[in-house]
Design an enzyme around this catalytic site. Structure first.
Site, mmCIF file in Angstrom:
data_model
loop_
_atom_site.group_PDB
_atom_site.id
_atom_site.type_symbol
_atom_site.label_atom_id
_atom_site.label_comp_id
_atom_site.label_asym_id
_atom_site.label_seq_id
_atom_site.Cartn_x
_atom_site.Cartn_y
_atom_site.Cartn_z
ATOM 1 N N ARG A 96 -56.431 -15.408 93.712
ATOM 2 C CA ARG A 96 -55.214 -15.702 94.196
ATOM 3 C C ARG A 96 -55.261 -16.924 94.425
ATOM 4 O O ARG A 96 -53.347 -17.655 94.305
ATOM 5 C CB ARG A 96 -54.315 -15.119 94.437
ATOM 6 C CG ARG A 96 -54.293 -12.968 93.721
ATOM 7 C CD ARG A 96 -53.651 -12.411 93.928
ATOM 8 N NE ARG A 96 -52.279 -12.200 94.344
ATOM 9 C CZ ARG A 96 -51.194 -11.688 93.596
ATOM 10 N NH1 ARG A 96 -51.581 -11.977 92.533
ATOM 11 N NH2 ARG A 96 -49.809 -12.602 93.618
ATOM 12 N N ASN A 116 -47.809 -19.276 82.537
ATOM 13 C CA ASN A 116 -47.903 -19.819 84.302
ATOM 14 C C ASN A 116 -49.409 -19.232 83.834
ATOM 15 O O ASN A 116 -50.258 -19.376 84.930
ATOM 16 C CB ASN A 116 -47.370 -19.175 85.134
ATOM 17 C CG ASN A 116 -48.435 -18.153 85.169
ATOM 18 O OD1 ASN A 116 -47.976 -17.084 84.367
ATOM 19 N ND2 ASN A 116 -47.383 -16.794 86.537
ATOM 20 N N ARG A 161 -52.323 -23.262 88.428
ATOM 21 C CA ARG A 161 -51.733 -23.040 87.207
ATOM 22 C C ARG A 161 -50.537 -24.433 87.833
ATOM 23 O O ARG A 161 -49.950 -24.609 87.216
ATOM 24 C CB ARG A 161 -49.971 -22.086 88.209
ATOM 25 C CG ARG A 161 -50.565 -20.528 87.512
ATOM 26 C CD ARG A 161 -49.360 -19.697 88.817
ATOM 27 N NE ARG A 161 -50.233 -18.093 88.672
ATOM 28 C CZ ARG A 161 -49.963 -17.445 88.351
ATOM 29 N NH1 ARG A 161 -49.760 -17.711 89.676
ATOM 30 N NH2 ARG A 161 -50.308 -16.409 88.540
ATOM 31 N N GLU A 208 -56.382 -2.784 85.634
ATOM 32 C CA GLU A 208 -56.482 -3.450 85.034
ATOM 33 C C GLU A 208 -57.338 -3.411 84.057
ATOM 34 O O GLU A 208 -57.579 -4.467 83.175
ATOM 35 C CB GLU A 208 -56.135 -5.257 85.511
ATOM 36 C CG GLU A 208 -54.778 -4.824 86.021
ATOM 37 C CD GLU A 208 -53.887 -6.253 86.721
ATOM 38 O OE1 GLU A 208 -52.348 -6.369 86.964
ATOM 39 O OE2 GLU A 208 -54.297 -7.268 87.336
ATOM 40 N N PHE A 267 -36.889 -10.589 82.152
ATOM 41 C CA PHE A 267 -37.980 -11.296 81.440
ATOM 42 C C PHE A 267 -38.932 -10.538 80.505
ATOM 43 O O PHE A 267 -40.451 -11.467 79.876
ATOM 44 C CB PHE A 267 -38.563 -12.398 82.030
ATOM 45 C CG PHE A 267 -39.269 -11.549 83.792
ATOM 46 C CD1 PHE A 267 -40.645 -10.987 83.251
ATOM 47 C CD2 PHE A 267 -38.977 -11.395 85.211
ATOM 48 C CE1 PHE A 267 -41.241 -10.879 84.610
ATOM 49 C CE2 PHE A 267 -38.901 -11.151 85.520
ATOM 50 C CZ PHE A 267 -40.597 -11.080 85.529
ATOM 51 N N LYS A 270 -54.410 -16.962 80.279
ATOM 52 C CA LYS A 270 -52.959 -16.598 79.384
ATOM 53 C C LYS A 270 -52.953 -17.478 78.355
ATOM 54 O O LYS A 270 -54.084 -18.370 78.135
ATOM 55 C CB LYS A 270 -51.789 -16.834 80.287
ATOM 56 C CG LYS A 270 -52.064 -15.367 80.927
ATOM 57 C CD LYS A 270 -50.161 -15.685 82.016
ATOM 58 C CE LYS A 270 -49.938 -14.730 82.922
ATOM 59 N NZ LYS A 270 -48.565 -14.959 83.597
ATOM 60 N N HIS A 311 -53.455 -14.800 85.180
ATOM 61 C CA HIS A 311 -53.290 -13.502 85.975
ATOM 62 C C HIS A 311 -53.864 -12.693 87.289
ATOM 63 O O HIS A 311 -55.394 -13.489 86.131
ATOM 64 C CB HIS A 311 -52.525 -12.545 84.844
ATOM 65 C CG HIS A 311 -52.390 -11.232 85.507
ATOM 66 N ND1 HIS A 311 -51.280 -10.372 85.793
ATOM 67 C CD2 HIS A 311 -52.986 -10.378 86.093
ATOM 68 C CE1 HIS A 311 -51.404 -9.749 86.619
ATOM 69 N NE2 HIS A 311 -53.234 -9.712 86.714
ATOM 70 N N TYR A 317 -48.372 -4.352 81.873
ATOM 71 C CA TYR A 317 -47.562 -5.295 82.464
ATOM 72 C C TYR A 317 -46.084 -4.022 82.666
ATOM 73 O O TYR A 317 -44.898 -4.610 83.086
ATOM 74 C CB TYR A 317 -46.282 -6.618 82.235
ATOM 75 C CG TYR A 317 -47.197 -8.000 82.491
ATOM 76 C CD1 TYR A 317 -47.619 -8.066 83.591
ATOM 77 C CD2 TYR A 317 -47.602 -8.599 81.119
ATOM 78 C CE1 TYR A 317 -48.123 -9.192 83.751
ATOM 79 C CE2 TYR A 317 -48.402 -9.889 81.561
ATOM 80 C CZ TYR A 317 -48.613 -9.810 82.717
ATOM 81 O OH TYR A 317 -49.034 -11.188 83.303
HETATM 82 P P1 CMP Z 1 -47.834 -12.291 86.365
HETATM 83 O O1 CMP Z 1 -49.053 -12.803 87.766
HETATM 84 O O2 CMP Z 1 -48.887 -12.410 85.088
HETATM 85 O O3 CMP Z 1 -47.002 -11.250 86.873
HETATM 86 C C1 CMP Z 1 -46.434 -11.155 86.053
HETATM 87 C C2 CMP Z 1 -45.457 -12.487 85.597
HETATM 88 O O4 CMP Z 1 -44.170 -12.817 85.532
HETATM 89 C C3 CMP Z 1 -46.246 -13.805 85.683
HETATM 90 O O5 CMP Z 1 -47.548 -13.773 85.719
HETATM 91 C C4 CMP Z 1 -45.405 -14.252 84.855
HETATM 92 O O6 CMP Z 1 -45.635 -14.629 83.597
HETATM 93 C C5 CMP Z 1 -43.940 -13.485 84.292
HETATM 94 N N1 CMP Z 1 -42.913 -13.911 85.495
HETATM 95 C C6 CMP Z 1 -42.490 -13.664 87.039
HETATM 96 N N2 CMP Z 1 -41.187 -14.465 87.124
HETATM 97 C C7 CMP Z 1 -41.029 -14.672 86.264
HETATM 98 C C8 CMP Z 1 -39.484 -14.979 85.895
HETATM 99 N N3 CMP Z 1 -38.473 -15.311 86.634
HETATM 100 N N4 CMP Z 1 -39.100 -15.344 84.654
HETATM 101 C C9 CMP Z 1 -40.032 -15.179 83.101
HETATM 102 N N5 CMP Z 1 -41.278 -14.681 83.570
HETATM 103 C C10 CMP Z 1 -41.578 -14.394 84.388
#
Ligand code: CMP
Length: 141
Positions: free
Chosen positions: A87, A114, A104, A128, A59, A11, A117, A51
């Site tokens: 993962r 984070n 991460r 995807e 969020f 990311k 993905h 997404y």
């Molecule tokens: P990802 O694994 O890409 O899948 C969904 C994404 O949503 C996740 O990583 C984070 O980037 C984001 N995400 C998940 N939970 C939250 C949260 N509680 N607040 C903000 N962003 C979130």
């Protein structure tokens, strides 16, 4: 375990940190191979489509802003149990809760930014990969 493909994304927060070397080392040490790779800046609408399953989450707006805020590195990784292995390398969604040594934990910023993905199931991976590598003939490893 079957040979699989997963969509893996580095990311914008981690691309900005310029730490691709250790990420690729972790991928290679896990026995995974990048079979497709592109660096691009997603548009807001591309991030929203990617997404779409999270559209109802509070969020969603901030997440798609962040995901389109700078270049990301998109990959297809191939190998035994690629979805689970990638993962496992990533660790928990929230970097603060991720196990020491996971990507991460090492490079992620916070629960939203984070760092990485990974697809969570074969069906998600197929969607995807098709979404981010449309029409591409991906040569097997
Ligand atoms: P990802 O694994 O890409 O899948 C969904 C994404 O949503 C996740 O990583 C984070 O980037 C984001 N995400 C998940 N939970 C939250 C949260 N509680 N607040 C903000 N962003 C979130």
């Amino acid at each position: 375990m079957a040979r699989e493909r997963t969509l893996a994304m580095i990311k914008p927060d981690v691309v900005k940190k310029n730490v691709l070397g250790p990420v690729f080392t972790a991928i290679e040490e896990a026995g995974l191979r990048p079979v497709a790779l592109r660096r691009t800046q997603l548009s807001k609408s591309q991030a929203e489509g990617f997404y779409a399953v999270h559209r109802q989450r509070p969020f969603f707006g901030e997440l798609t802003e962040f995901m389109s805020s700078g270049p990301a590195v998109l990959m297809v990784l191939e190998g035994e149990d690629a979805i689970g292995r990638w993962r496992e390398l990533l660790g928990a969604t929230n970097p603060a809760e991720a196990v020491d040594g996971t990507l991460r934990k090492r490079f992620g910023t916070n629960i939203q930014c984070n760092g990485f993905h990974g697809s969570d199931a074969p069906e998600t991976a197929a969607f995807e990969i098709g979404y981010l590598f449309p029409g591409m003939d991906i040569v097997p490893a």
